[in-house]
Design a protein around this motif. Structure first.
Motif, mmCIF file in Angstrom:
data_model
loop_
_atom_site.group_PDB
_atom_site.id
_atom_site.type_symbol
_atom_site.label_atom_id
_atom_site.label_comp_id
_atom_site.label_asym_id
_atom_site.label_seq_id
_atom_site.Cartn_x
_atom_site.Cartn_y
_atom_site.Cartn_z
ATOM 1 N N PHE A 242 16.385 -35.535 12.520
ATOM 2 C CA PHE A 242 15.964 -36.416 11.442
ATOM 3 C C PHE A 242 17.149 -36.765 10.533
ATOM 4 C CE2 PHE A 242 11.403 -34.613 11.691
ATOM 5 C CZ PHE A 242 11.050 -35.591 12.602
ATOM 6 N N CYS A 243 17.953 -35.765 10.236
ATOM 7 C CA CYS A 243 19.102 -35.977 9.352
ATOM 8 C C CYS A 243 20.120 -36.908 10.013
ATOM 9 C CB CYS A 243 19.732 -34.633 9.010
ATOM 10 S SG CYS A 243 20.780 -34.672 7.542
ATOM 11 N N THR A 244 20.311 -36.772 11.320
ATOM 12 C CA THR A 244 21.215 -37.670 12.045
ATOM 13 C C THR A 244 20.742 -39.110 11.938
ATOM 14 O OG1 THR A 244 21.849 -35.941 13.616
ATOM 15 C CG2 THR A 244 22.164 -38.216 14.317
ATOM 16 N N PHE A 245 19.443 -39.320 12.094
ATOM 17 C CA PHE A 245 18.889 -40.667 11.961
ATOM 18 C C PHE A 245 19.128 -41.226 10.563
ATOM 19 C CE2 PHE A 245 15.384 -43.288 10.451
ATOM 20 C CZ PHE A 245 15.436 -44.343 11.346
ATOM 21 N N LEU A 246 18.897 -40.400 9.534
ATOM 22 C CA LEU A 246 19.067 -40.863 8.157
ATOM 23 C C LEU A 246 20.524 -41.207 7.859
ATOM 24 C CD1 LEU A 246 16.707 -38.403 6.229
ATOM 25 C CD2 LEU A 246 16.304 -40.808 6.787
ATOM 26 N N VAL A 247 21.441 -40.371 8.349
ATOM 27 C CA VAL A 247 22.861 -40.646 8.123
ATOM 28 C C VAL A 247 23.241 -41.995 8.718
ATOM 29 C CG1 VAL A 247 25.202 -39.933 8.770
ATOM 30 C CG2 VAL A 247 23.588 -38.242 7.896
ATOM 31 N N ASN A 248 22.850 -42.230 9.957
ATOM 32 C CA ASN A 248 23.165 -43.512 10.604
ATOM 33 C C ASN A 248 22.471 -44.669 9.908
ATOM 34 O OD1 ASN A 248 24.939 -42.680 12.622
ATOM 35 N ND2 ASN A 248 23.297 -42.171 14.045
ATOM 36 N N ARG A 249 21.197 -44.515 9.652
ATOM 37 C CA ARG A 249 20.400 -45.604 9.086
ATOM 38 C C ARG A 249 20.900 -46.011 7.707
ATOM 39 N NH1 ARG A 249 18.407 -49.403 7.417
ATOM 40 N NH2 ARG A 249 16.239 -50.106 7.453
ATOM 41 N N LEU A 250 21.193 -45.032 6.866
ATOM 42 C CA LEU A 250 21.568 -45.327 5.487
ATOM 43 C C LEU A 250 23.001 -45.838 5.373
ATOM 44 C CD1 LEU A 250 19.848 -42.243 3.819
ATOM 45 C CD2 LEU A 250 19.139 -44.633 3.603
ATOM 46 N N ILE A 251 23.940 -45.170 6.038
ATOM 47 C CA ILE A 251 25.336 -45.594 5.925
ATOM 48 C C ILE A 251 25.541 -46.952 6.585
ATOM 49 C CG2 ILE A 251 27.713 -45.066 6.610
ATOM 50 C CD1 ILE A 251 27.171 -42.170 6.167
ATOM 51 N N LYS A 252 24.902 -47.177 7.725
ATOM 52 C CA LYS A 252 25.026 -48.490 8.354
ATOM 53 C C LYS A 252 24.338 -49.570 7.530
ATOM 54 C CE LYS A 252 25.572 -46.839 13.105
ATOM 55 N NZ LYS A 252 24.997 -46.781 14.470
ATOM 56 N N GLY A 253 23.418 -49.153 6.665
ATOM 57 C CA GLY A 253 22.790 -50.086 5.742
ATOM 58 C C GLY A 253 23.581 -50.275 4.459
ATOM 59 N N GLY A 254 24.723 -49.612 4.344
ATOM 60 C CA GLY A 254 25.596 -49.808 3.195
ATOM 61 C C GLY A 254 25.417 -48.798 2.079
ATOM 62 N N ARG A 255 24.627 -47.760 2.309
ATOM 63 C CA ARG A 255 24.377 -46.784 1.248
ATOM 64 C C ARG A 255 25.243 -45.544 1.430
ATOM 65 N NH1 ARG A 255 18.370 -44.589 -0.535
ATOM 66 N NH2 ARG A 255 19.022 -43.577 -2.472
ATOM 67 N N PRO A 256 26.001 -45.133 0.404
ATOM 68 C CA PRO A 256 26.805 -43.911 0.505
ATOM 69 C C PRO A 256 25.912 -42.682 0.661
ATOM 70 C CG PRO A 256 27.538 -45.273 -1.322
ATOM 71 C CD PRO A 256 26.230 -45.840 -0.863
ATOM 72 N N VAL A 257 26.282 -41.812 1.589
ATOM 73 C CA VAL A 257 25.477 -40.630 1.895
ATOM 74 C C VAL A 257 26.379 -39.410 1.916
ATOM 75 C CG1 VAL A 257 24.024 -39.501 3.622
ATOM 76 C CG2 VAL A 257 23.764 -41.940 3.203
ATOM 77 N N GLY A 258 25.880 -38.324 1.301
ATOM 78 C CA GLY A 258 26.531 -37.032 1.379
ATOM 79 C C GLY A 258 25.634 -36.051 2.109
#
Length: 288
Positions: A242-258
């Motif tokens: 789930f976390c892998t999906f969120l990292v890809n989805r959010l960063i590719k959408g332009g949102r900074p993720v930690g």
């Protein structure tokens, strides 16, 4: 060296004629056996030379996900001998690709479609090359070092995407792994392993040695820190997916993720190298 069905019959026939020649003392049979042995020796030397002097380059994409088909680029070189090589088969982890002709100083490229079942560190130490040349009696094989290392990322599983305000966005609940690529065309780049197949530029890929994919633009949003222990899931592996999906989805959408893994915190970022760093941390989590 492996005997084919035809090779087994040829060897058996040679032995049978040899025994008959000894028992009967027939000179003609001796000549036939000698010719058959000479043919066997000649084809053996040619087959041995055919797979000698080859070198292999293997390229893994930057993004390799567990349980997901991944293209492995292969380049075969014949720079150490004058003769070309014929009917070469290259096998990596049980998957095979073939090269009909590898001329001197004219590298040939191919690809394998591999799938790695589990996440974590991956090391490809060697590949097997084989050939039935010149006649399909014997298959000669050898191993070539490739020394490729990478980290297999967890298999991404869709999950509700947190909205900029911190709550899940109802409109994002049904998002899939291909979401986040809905902007305008920004550029064409090399295939790296994590892109959906629908983004591969097939016509342009046919003109190059590597696959080409379309990169699309996306909008930015406020930073978000993902805490692995707070991600829903029945076990660690599902939370990592789930976390892998969120990292890809959010960063590719332009949102900074930690990312927070236990006591370790990786500050938010939005670059591609940062995303790969987060995915590497998820892939190696608990494997060291």
């Amino acid at each position: 060296m492996k005997l084919t069905t035809g090779g087994g019959l040829y060897v058996a026939s040679t032995l049978l004629l040899g025994v008959s020649a000894v028992n009967t003392g027939n000179n003609l049979l001796f000549l036939i056996v000698a010719a058959m042995l000479a043919f066997m020796a000649t084809t053996g030397v040619l087959g041995w030379l055919n797979i000698r002097g080859l070198t292999l380059n293997v390229h893994l994409p930057d993004e390799v996900y567990a349980g997901t088909d991944t293209f492995l680029s292969i380049t075969l070189h014949n720079a150490k001998k004058f003769l070309p090589s014929f009917l070469i088969r290259v096998a990596v982890l049980g998957e095979t690709t073939s090269f009909l002709l590898v001329e001197r100083k004219r590298p040939q490229s191919g690809a394998l479609l591999l799938s790695f079942p589990v996440r974590g560190p991956l090391q490809l130490a060697e590949a097997s090359i084989s050939s039935p040349f010149p006649v399909n009696f014997f298959i000669r094989a050898t191993s070539l070092p490739i020394h490729q290392d990478c980290t297999v990322f967890p298999a991404p599983r869709p999950l509700q995407v947190p909205a900029p305000g911190g709550k899940p966005d109802a409109g994002e609940a049904a998002a899939t792994a291909s979401a986040g690529y809905d902007g305008e065309l920004a550029k064409i780049s090399d295939y790296r392993g994590g892109e959906p197949l629908k983004l591969i530029h097939w016509r342009l890929s046919a003109k190059h040695e590597v696959f080409k994919v379309k990169e699309l633009t996306a909008t930015a949003a406020e930073p978000l820190l993902l805490e692995l222990d707070s991600i829903p899931g029945r076990d660690v592996e599902q939370r990592l997916s789930f976390c892998t999906f969120l990292v890809n989805r959010l960063i590719k959408g332009g949102r900074p993720v930690g990312l927070k893994l236990g006591e370790r915190v990786i500050p938010p970022g939005s670059t591609r190298s940062h995303r790969l760093r987060l995915l590497t941390e998820l892939g190696n989590h608990g494997k060291n």
